[in-house]
Design a protein around this motif. Structure first.
Motif, short mmCIF file in Angstrom:
data_model
loop_
_atom_site.label_atom_id
_atom_site.label_comp_id
_atom_site.label_asym_id
_atom_site.label_seq_id
_atom_site.Cartn_x
_atom_site.Cartn_y
_atom_site.Cartn_z
N GLY A 1 -85.58 107.94 88.59
CA GLY A 1 -85.83 109.37 88.46
C GLY A 1 -84.97 110.09 87.45
O GLY A 1 -85.45 111.00 86.76
N THR A 2 -83.70 109.72 87.32
CA THR A 2 -82.80 110.37 86.36
C THR A 2 -82.15 109.32 85.48
O THR A 2 -82.09 108.14 85.86
CB THR A 2 -81.69 111.16 87.08
N PRO A 3 -81.65 109.70 84.31
CA PRO A 3 -80.95 108.72 83.47
C PRO A 3 -79.81 108.01 84.20
O PRO A 3 -79.64 106.80 84.06
CB PRO A 3 -80.44 109.56 82.30
N GLU A 4 -79.05 108.76 84.99
CA GLU A 4 -77.94 108.16 85.72
C GLU A 4 -78.45 107.13 86.73
O GLU A 4 -77.90 106.02 86.82
CB GLU A 4 -77.13 109.24 86.46
N ASN A 5 -79.47 107.48 87.46
CA ASN A 5 -80.00 106.57 88.49
C ASN A 5 -80.67 105.35 87.86
O ASN A 5 -80.50 104.22 88.34
CB ASN A 5 -80.99 107.30 89.39
N MET A 6 -81.42 105.56 86.80
CA MET A 6 -82.13 104.45 86.17
C MET A 6 -81.17 103.49 85.48
O MET A 6 -81.46 102.31 85.32
CB MET A 6 -83.18 104.98 85.20
N SER A 7 -79.99 103.97 85.09
CA SER A 7 -78.97 103.13 84.46
C SER A 7 -78.09 102.43 85.48
O SER A 7 -77.33 101.52 85.12
CB SER A 7 -78.07 103.98 83.55
N PHE B 1 -78.41 100.21 87.97
CA PHE B 1 -78.46 98.77 88.19
C PHE B 1 -77.85 98.02 87.01
O PHE B 1 -77.03 97.10 87.19
CB PHE B 1 -79.91 98.33 88.41
N ALA B 2 -78.20 98.39 85.79
CA ALA B 2 -77.63 97.73 84.61
C ALA B 2 -76.11 97.83 84.61
O ALA B 2 -75.42 96.84 84.31
CB ALA B 2 -78.20 98.34 83.33
N LEU B 3 -75.59 98.99 84.94
CA LEU B 3 -74.14 99.17 84.93
C LEU B 3 -73.47 98.45 86.09
O LEU B 3 -72.38 97.89 85.94
CB LEU B 3 -73.80 100.66 84.95
N GLN B 4 -74.13 98.43 87.25
CA GLN B 4 -73.55 97.69 88.38
C GLN B 4 -73.48 96.20 88.08
O GLN B 4 -72.48 95.55 88.40
CB GLN B 4 -74.38 97.95 89.64
N TYR C 1 -77.73 108.07 77.97
CA TYR C 1 -76.73 108.01 79.04
C TYR C 1 -76.11 106.62 79.12
O TYR C 1 -74.88 106.48 79.18
CB TYR C 1 -77.37 108.37 80.38
N LEU C 2 -76.96 105.58 79.11
CA LEU C 2 -76.45 104.21 79.24
C LEU C 2 -75.47 103.88 78.12
O LEU C 2 -74.39 103.32 78.37
CB LEU C 2 -77.61 103.22 79.22
N LEU C 3 -75.82 104.22 76.89
CA LEU C 3 -74.94 103.90 75.77
C LEU C 3 -73.62 104.66 75.86
O LEU C 3 -72.57 104.13 75.47
CB LEU C 3 -75.65 104.17 74.44
N GLY C 4 -73.66 105.88 76.34
CA GLY C 4 -72.41 106.60 76.55
C GLY C 4 -71.51 105.90 77.54
O GLY C 4 -70.28 105.82 77.35
N GLU C 5 -72.11 105.36 78.60
CA GLU C 5 -71.34 104.62 79.59
C GLU C 5 -70.80 103.30 79.00
O GLU C 5 -69.65 102.93 79.25
CB GLU C 5 -72.20 104.34 80.82
N LEU C 6 -71.64 102.61 78.23
CA LEU C 6 -71.20 101.34 77.64
C LEU C 6 -70.09 101.54 76.62
O LEU C 6 -69.20 100.71 76.47
CB LEU C 6 -72.39 100.62 77.00
N GLN C 7 -70.14 102.67 75.91
CA GLN C 7 -69.10 102.98 74.94
C GLN C 7 -67.73 103.07 75.62
O GLN C 7 -66.70 102.77 74.99
CB GLN C 7 -69.44 104.30 74.23
N GLN D 1 -75.71 104.67 66.17
CA GLN D 1 -75.28 106.08 66.16
C GLN D 1 -74.52 106.44 67.44
O GLN D 1 -73.74 107.40 67.45
CB GLN D 1 -76.50 106.99 66.02
N ARG D 2 -74.72 105.66 68.49
CA ARG D 2 -74.14 105.98 69.79
C ARG D 2 -73.13 104.96 70.28
O ARG D 2 -72.51 105.16 71.33
CB ARG D 2 -75.26 106.12 70.83
N TYR D 3 -72.97 103.89 69.53
CA TYR D 3 -72.10 102.80 69.98
C TYR D 3 -71.37 102.24 68.77
O TYR D 3 -72.00 101.66 67.89
CB TYR D 3 -72.94 101.70 70.66
N ASN D 4 -70.04 102.43 68.75
CA ASN D 4 -69.30 102.02 67.54
C ASN D 4 -68.44 100.79 67.75
O ASN D 4 -67.61 100.46 66.90
CB ASN D 4 -68.45 103.19 67.02
N LYS D 5 -68.64 100.10 68.87
CA LYS D 5 -67.92 98.84 69.10
C LYS D 5 -68.78 97.68 68.57
O LYS D 5 -69.73 97.90 67.82
CB LYS D 5 -67.59 98.71 70.58
#
Length: 347
Positions: free
Chosen positions: A198-204, A206-209, A247-253, A284-288
């Motif tokens: 439903g939201t970017p945070e919720n949809m991300s 599982f991937a982040l967990q 959202y996901l890329l911000g978290e991965l950064q 553009q969102r991930y510089n690593k």
């Protein structure tokens, strides 16, 4: 111009690559009927050990993750022992190898695991038949319960631990190309209304967990991830997907992945909701450390790396046709052209 490809590259304090050329994960369907890697697979990978890093073919984390015939697993003792043959052969040849961890989600088929449910975020069926088994038609998946999702996270982490036991230098989480993790990240396949939809945070979530659980088990320096912001394989695009990946890329950064890998068959593909190429959108969102892929020749890859579009290049089909791809590029020799009939054997 291709010299930059042969510069050593340090992923982190623990892992240095001999060059910037990665062997992309390539599904070969050549494990035995118990999904155990074979001696032929060990020889196949060892012949390609000149790559800075080999990423293994996608390897299932548990039986219900299987969607293609004879794809190897990493969930039992026999499979771990089989992979030890592969990693040992690669290391003796001077190479490094990561295991790509895989669950196919809604493109799994009960035929491969003796019946039962196909798990996915939602009851959204993929149309069509299973590649290499056209007699098998996809089924409507069962939405995974929260408890089943928690178990999947643990099973990913255990598969990562099994990979290290099997001698791999690290793992790449397959979060791309329309498979289970990717299915949570796109609106086409995720219709959930709970904490996983439903939201970017919720949809991300599982991937982040999964990523965090694996890193907690084996270390961030050994944990990489592949993603597909642009929906193109077993998936329809949705403009709202952009917010999910923002959202996901911000978290991965904010995490310390060994690398992030674009999942795309052809990097020239453009996506309206990403504003162009998936690789440009991610950069553009991930510089690593970023791995590009998708039909690059060696000169094109060298230019893209020189232009800071990504840091490393993954090469796919040319590695099937040319076990000595790295040596040929270094010597500027002609490459053997890939053809589909090469998939019949491991050479």
């Amino acid at each position: 111009m291709s010299d930059i490809l042969f510069h050593p590259f340090r992923l982190n304090a623990q892992i240095e690559l001999n060059n910037r050329i990665l062997m992309a994960p390539l599904t070969r369907c050549m494990a035995d009927d118990d999904l155990v890697p074979t001696a032929d697979m060990a020889a196949y990978y060892a012949r390609r050990a000149d790559a800075g890093l080999i990423i293994s073919e996608a390897t299932i984390i548990r039986p219900d993750g299987q969607g293609y015939p004879n794809t190897p697993g990493l969930y039992n003792a026999a499979q771990i022992e089989g992979w030890k043959q592969v990693t040992g052969a690669v290391h003796r040849a001077g190479g490094k190898i990561f295991a790509q961890l895989w669950h196919t989600g809604r493109v799994a088929h009960p035929h491969f695991f003796g019946g039962g449910d196909v798990l996915a975020p939602s009851a959204e069926k993929v149309e069509g038949t299973v590649p290499r088994r056209r007699d098998l038609t996809y089924v409507t998946p069962k939405p995974a319960s929260v408890e089943e999702i928690h178990q999947l996270v643990e099973d990913y982490a255990q598969a990562a631990a099994n990979a290290i036991e099997a001698g791999f230098d690290g793992v790449e989480i397959h979060g791309a190309n329309g498979y289970l993790i990717d299915q949570f990240l796109h609106h086409d396949s995720n219709k959930r209304t709970d904490e996983y939809g439903g939201t970017p945070e919720n949809m991300s979530r599982f991937a982040l967990q999964v990523t965090d659980a694996i890193a907690a088990r084996i270390g961030w320096e050994k944990t990489a991830l592949r993603i597909s912001p642009g929906a193109y394989f077993n998936m329809q695009g949705d403009a709202r997907d952009r917010q999910v990946f923002d959202y996901l890329l911000g978290e991965l950064q904010n995490r310390e992945l060994a690398y992030l890998h674009i999942g795309i068959f052809d990097d020239s593909m453009e996506f309206d909701y990403l504003g162009g190429r998936a690789s440009a959108y991610v950069r553009q969102r991930y510089n690593k450390t970023l791995v590009g892929v998708g039909g690059f020749s060696a000169p094109e890859a060298a230019k893209a790396i020189g232009d800071d579009k990504f840091d490393l290049i993954a090469i796919g089909r040319p590695f099937i046709a040319n076990p000595d791809y790295v040596a040929k590029v270094r010597k500027q020799e002609n490459l053997v052209e890939y053809s589909d009939d090469m998939l019949a054997t491991l050479v």
